[in-house]
Enzyme design. Sequence first.
Site, PDB file in Angstrom:
ATOM      1  CE  LYS A   1      25.882  46.731  55.329  1.00  0.00           C
ATOM      2  NZ  LYS A   1      26.243  47.242  53.877  1.00  0.00           N
TER       3      LYS A   1
ATOM      4  N   GLY B   1      30.452  40.726  50.209  1.00  0.00           N
ATOM      5  CA  GLY B   1      29.170  41.175  50.745  1.00  0.00           C
ATOM      6  C   GLY B   1      28.247  42.070  49.595  1.00  0.00           C
ATOM      7  CB  ALA B   2      29.979  45.450  48.449  1.00  0.00           C
TER       8      ALA B   2
ATOM      9  NE  ARG C   1      42.850  38.386  48.266  1.00  0.00           N
ATOM     10  CZ  ARG C   1      42.671  38.995  49.106  1.00  0.00           C
ATOM     11  NH1 ARG C   1      44.100  39.868  49.138  1.00  0.00           N
ATOM     12  NH2 ARG C   1      41.942  38.827  49.874  1.00  0.00           N
ATOM     13  CB  THR C   2      39.964  33.899  47.037  1.00  0.00           C
ATOM     14  OG1 THR C   2      40.670  34.469  47.681  1.00  0.00           O
ATOM     15  CG2 THR C   2      39.660  32.308  47.402  1.00  0.00           C
TER      16      THR C   2
HETATM   17  P1  NDP Z   1      34.057  41.974  51.967  1.00  0.00           P
HETATM   18  O1  NDP Z   1      35.134  42.177  52.971  1.00  0.00           O
HETATM   19  O2  NDP Z   1      32.992  41.467  52.086  1.00  0.00           O
HETATM   20  O3  NDP Z   1      34.971  41.477  50.786  1.00  0.00           O
HETATM   21  C1  NDP Z   1      36.193  41.923  50.445  1.00  0.00           C
HETATM   22  C2  NDP Z   1      36.240  41.722  48.798  1.00  0.00           C
HETATM   23  O4  NDP Z   1      37.541  42.222  48.525  1.00  0.00           O
HETATM   24  C3  NDP Z   1      36.610  40.010  48.508  1.00  0.00           C
HETATM   25  O5  NDP Z   1      36.470  39.601  47.507  1.00  0.00           O
HETATM   26  C4  NDP Z   1      38.204  39.980  48.760  1.00  0.00           C
HETATM   27  O6  NDP Z   1      38.795  39.027  47.866  1.00  0.00           O
HETATM   28  C5  NDP Z   1      38.546  41.503  47.932  1.00  0.00           C
HETATM   29  N1  NDP Z   1      39.995  41.931  48.513  1.00  0.00           N
HETATM   30  C6  NDP Z   1      40.172  42.420  49.544  1.00  0.00           C
HETATM   31  N2  NDP Z   1      41.407  42.722  49.873  1.00  0.00           N
HETATM   32  C7  NDP Z   1      41.892  42.592  48.572  1.00  0.00           C
HETATM   33  C8  NDP Z   1      43.152  42.621  47.961  1.00  0.00           C
HETATM   34  N3  NDP Z   1      44.379  42.950  48.726  1.00  0.00           N
HETATM   35  N4  NDP Z   1      43.392  42.385  46.651  1.00  0.00           N
HETATM   36  C9  NDP Z   1      42.353  41.712  45.891  1.00  0.00           C
HETATM   37  N5  NDP Z   1      41.126  41.477  46.496  1.00  0.00           N
HETATM   38  C10 NDP Z   1      41.044  41.741  47.651  1.00  0.00           C
HETATM   39  O7  NDP Z   1      33.681  43.519  51.821  1.00  0.00           O
HETATM   40  P2  NDP Z   1      32.419  44.141  51.121  1.00  0.00           P
HETATM   41  O8  NDP Z   1      31.792  43.283  49.994  1.00  0.00           O
HETATM   42  O9  NDP Z   1      31.705  44.472  52.256  1.00  0.00           O
HETATM   43  O10 NDP Z   1      32.855  45.728  50.858  1.00  0.00           O
HETATM   44  C11 NDP Z   1      33.590  45.908  49.524  1.00  0.00           C
HETATM   45  C12 NDP Z   1      33.744  47.381  49.297  1.00  0.00           C
HETATM   46  O11 NDP Z   1      32.646  48.074  48.969  1.00  0.00           O
HETATM   47  C13 NDP Z   1      34.351  48.173  50.562  1.00  0.00           C
HETATM   48  O12 NDP Z   1      35.038  49.144  50.020  1.00  0.00           O
HETATM   49  C14 NDP Z   1      33.248  48.966  50.987  1.00  0.00           C
HETATM   50  O13 NDP Z   1      33.366  50.132  51.578  1.00  0.00           O
HETATM   51  C15 NDP Z   1      32.333  49.376  49.658  1.00  0.00           C
HETATM   52  N6  NDP Z   1      31.023  49.374  49.956  1.00  0.00           N
HETATM   53  C16 NDP Z   1      30.650  50.640  49.559  1.00  0.00           C
HETATM   54  C17 NDP Z   1      29.229  50.909  49.737  1.00  0.00           C
HETATM   55  C18 NDP Z   1      28.631  52.473  49.229  1.00  0.00           C
HETATM   56  O14 NDP Z   1      27.411  52.505  49.614  1.00  0.00           O
HETATM   57  N7  NDP Z   1      29.277  53.157  48.479  1.00  0.00           N
HETATM   58  C19 NDP Z   1      28.153  49.967  50.241  1.00  0.00           C
HETATM   59  C20 NDP Z   1      28.783  48.682  50.673  1.00  0.00           C
HETATM   60  C21 NDP Z   1      30.014  48.391  50.549  1.00  0.00           C
HETATM   61  P3  NDP Z   1      39.093  37.563  48.714  1.00  0.00           P
HETATM   62  O15 NDP Z   1      37.710  36.673  48.474  1.00  0.00           O
HETATM   63  O16 NDP Z   1      40.102  37.020  47.560  1.00  0.00           O
HETATM   64  O17 NDP Z   1      39.439  37.624  50.024  1.00  0.00           O
END
Ligand code: NDP
Length: 275
Positions: A68, A134-135, A156-157
């Site tokens: 993306k 990203g979402a 988390r961060t």
């Molecule tokens: P990213 O990898 O860009 O972001 C991940 C986020 O999750 C960060 O804020 C990260 O925190 C946090 N995170 C990850 N692991 C943990 C954990 N163990 N504990 C706490 N926080 C955690 O992912 P996306 O934003 O691309 O996607 C997020 C979700 O949205 C996914 O599940 C994806 O499948 C879903 N999605 C669904 C769509 C739909 O159409 N239904 C469309 C797009 C996405 P930190 O910054 O601290 O690392």
Amino acid sequence: MTAHFMVIGNPIAHSKSPQIHQAFAMQAGLDIRYARQLCPNDNASFIAVIEAFFNGGGIGANVTVPFKQMAFEYCQKNGQLSSNAAAAGAVNTLYYENDVLIGDNTDGQGLVNHMLSMDWQLSGANIAIIGAGGAARGAILPLINAGAASITLANRTLSKAQALIDELRENNAAISAADIRSCETGALTGDFDIIINATSIGLTGDKLPLSDDLTCGAAYDMMYGKSLPFLTHFESKGAATSDGFGMLLAQAALSFLLWTGFAADVKQASNALNH
Ligand code: NDP
């Protein structure tokens, strides 16, 4: 004549987009082919696949993980970005309009449309988003445009949430004027109209550190599937809940509308897909 579409990603075999778009095409009476396109995870391969697709007469492409941001950069240089794509820093929908490549992002508006279809009130709503990836980023401008009174971005961060807000504020007047703040996930407390899980924590054993003092009228998990712990948690506190399958359908419907001009009936497609 068959119109060609695709979704490009890596991995891609799991994608439900072909079935969803075929359901829309049935409604529209259109003859389409919608392919899953696996692509090596590098910028040169991504560009080669996209250019071959459109040079070969392809009408529209969806872009998913991990491309993306690459699609965003490609459109910045070679085409135009919609305001949602510019704010999201990511493109999930590509097509040509008057010989210009357009990069749009329908994810956040898809989320908004799904919530509105369930009669969740967004105008004047105090909303918490957990996650700053990203979402979450893509959801912020559409939620503000839908009338959200405030957005609290918990992560988390903490520094990532604050950096995201700072960047969005700098680049978008609507976001800059909005009531938007950040906190650590465990420090998120109070009663919100809507809380959205936009983390990728998914179905792993990990649990979000949700405060006992955190409540909401409705909880939304962008993930979809059975027994999402985030939804179970708020359901037990009496909240309305939804997983993200409707968001997936709604973002697809917006892409289909951009490509074909046909506004698909998302509920009918959902029934046809047995969800
Ligand atoms: P990213 O990898 O860009 O972001 C991940 C986020 O999750 C960060 O804020 C990260 O925190 C946090 N995170 C990850 N692991 C943990 C954990 N163990 N504990 C706490 N926080 C955690 O992912 P996306 O934003 O691309 O996607 C997020 C979700 O949205 C996914 O599940 C994806 O499948 C879903 N999605 C669904 C769509 C739909 O159409 N239904 C469309 C797009 C996405 P930190 O910054 O601290 O690392």
